[in-house]
Design a protein around this motif. Structure first.
Motif, mmCIF file in Angstrom:
data_model
loop_
_atom_site.group_PDB
_atom_site.id
_atom_site.type_symbol
_atom_site.label_atom_id
_atom_site.label_comp_id
_atom_site.label_asym_id
_atom_site.label_seq_id
_atom_site.Cartn_x
_atom_site.Cartn_y
_atom_site.Cartn_z
ATOM 1 N N SER A 6 -6.033 -14.350 -1.981
ATOM 2 C CA SER A 6 -5.303 -15.524 -1.507
ATOM 3 C C SER A 6 -3.891 -15.140 -1.091
ATOM 4 O O SER A 6 -3.439 -14.023 -1.303
ATOM 5 N N ASP A 7 -3.186 -16.092 -0.513
ATOM 6 C CA ASP A 7 -1.831 -15.845 -0.052
ATOM 7 C C ASP A 7 -0.774 -16.298 -1.049
ATOM 8 O O ASP A 7 0.377 -16.513 -0.678
ATOM 9 N N HIS A 8 -1.143 -16.435 -2.326
ATOM 10 C CA HIS A 8 -0.177 -16.881 -3.326
ATOM 11 C C HIS A 8 0.999 -15.932 -3.454
ATOM 12 O O HIS A 8 2.142 -16.365 -3.593
ATOM 13 N N THR A 9 0.733 -14.628 -3.439
ATOM 14 C CA THR A 9 1.827 -13.671 -3.595
ATOM 15 C C THR A 9 2.802 -13.771 -2.427
ATOM 16 O O THR A 9 4.007 -13.658 -2.617
ATOM 17 N N ALA A 11 3.413 -16.474 -0.619
ATOM 18 C CA ALA A 11 4.157 -17.730 -0.775
ATOM 19 C C ALA A 11 5.250 -17.590 -1.825
ATOM 20 O O ALA A 11 6.382 -18.040 -1.619
ATOM 21 N N VAL A 12 4.938 -16.949 -2.938
ATOM 22 C CA VAL A 12 5.936 -16.766 -3.999
ATOM 23 C C VAL A 12 7.091 -15.903 -3.490
ATOM 24 O O VAL A 12 8.266 -16.218 -3.730
ATOM 25 N N SER A 119 -2.325 -14.489 -12.574
ATOM 26 C CA SER A 119 -1.904 -15.895 -12.581
ATOM 27 C C SER A 119 -2.775 -16.754 -11.666
ATOM 28 O O SER A 119 -2.728 -17.980 -11.747
ATOM 29 N N ASP A 120 -3.599 -16.126 -10.818
ATOM 30 C CA ASP A 120 -4.547 -16.889 -9.986
ATOM 31 C C ASP A 120 -5.728 -17.404 -10.792
ATOM 32 O O ASP A 120 -6.579 -18.111 -10.264
#
Length: 141
Positions: A6-9, A11-12, A119-120
């Motif tokens: 995912s693109d969470h990293t 975005a953070v 954390s995902d």
């Protein structure tokens, strides 16, 4: 069929970088004029350079990703990329309390996979299980 993180990293990293700049300008603009006047160009430049270094680190974290396809695993951690065939990978797993899984190759090289943060939650566990299944199919472990 493949898996991509995912693109969470990303975005953070972007949000944290923007927040640092907003905080920098908010503090700079709320300081009294006589305090602002006390800063030299060199001091201000040093603060800006420090923010740029922190942004480069955050951008590197944001760039991190793991892509798995029929060719193998493609791991990008920051500014470095590794392409590994399935037959070159021995295992991938989370160490107890680790923020990212570790990929182990047949020649005992180890690489953290920053693109799959623990954390995902369930998504991270599913990605690791998928990778482990593909490694087993290719004769790993």
């Amino acid at each position: 069929e493949g898996v991509e993180t995912s693109d969470h990293t990303r975005a953070v990293g972007v949000v944290a970088g923007v927040c640092l700049w907003v905080l920098f300008f908010a503090v700079a603009l709320t300081l009294p004029a006589e305090v602002r006047a006390g800063f030299t160009v060199l001091q201000t430049g040093t603060l800006v350079l420090l923010l740029l270094v922190v942004d480069a680190v955050l951008w590197g974290i944001g760039r991190s990703r793991v892509v798995a396809d029929d060719a193998g695993i493609h791991v990008r951690n920051g500014y470095r990329t590794h392409h590994l065939a399935w037959t070159d990978v021995l295992d991938v797993a989370y160490a107890r309390g680790a923020p990212w899984p570790t990929l182990v190759t047949r020649d005992d090289r180890r690489s953290m996979m920053v693109g799959i943060p623990s954390s995902d939650g369930p998504g991270a566990r599913d990605a690791v299980w998928y990778l482990r299944e593909r490694i087993l199919e290719a004769g790993g472990r």
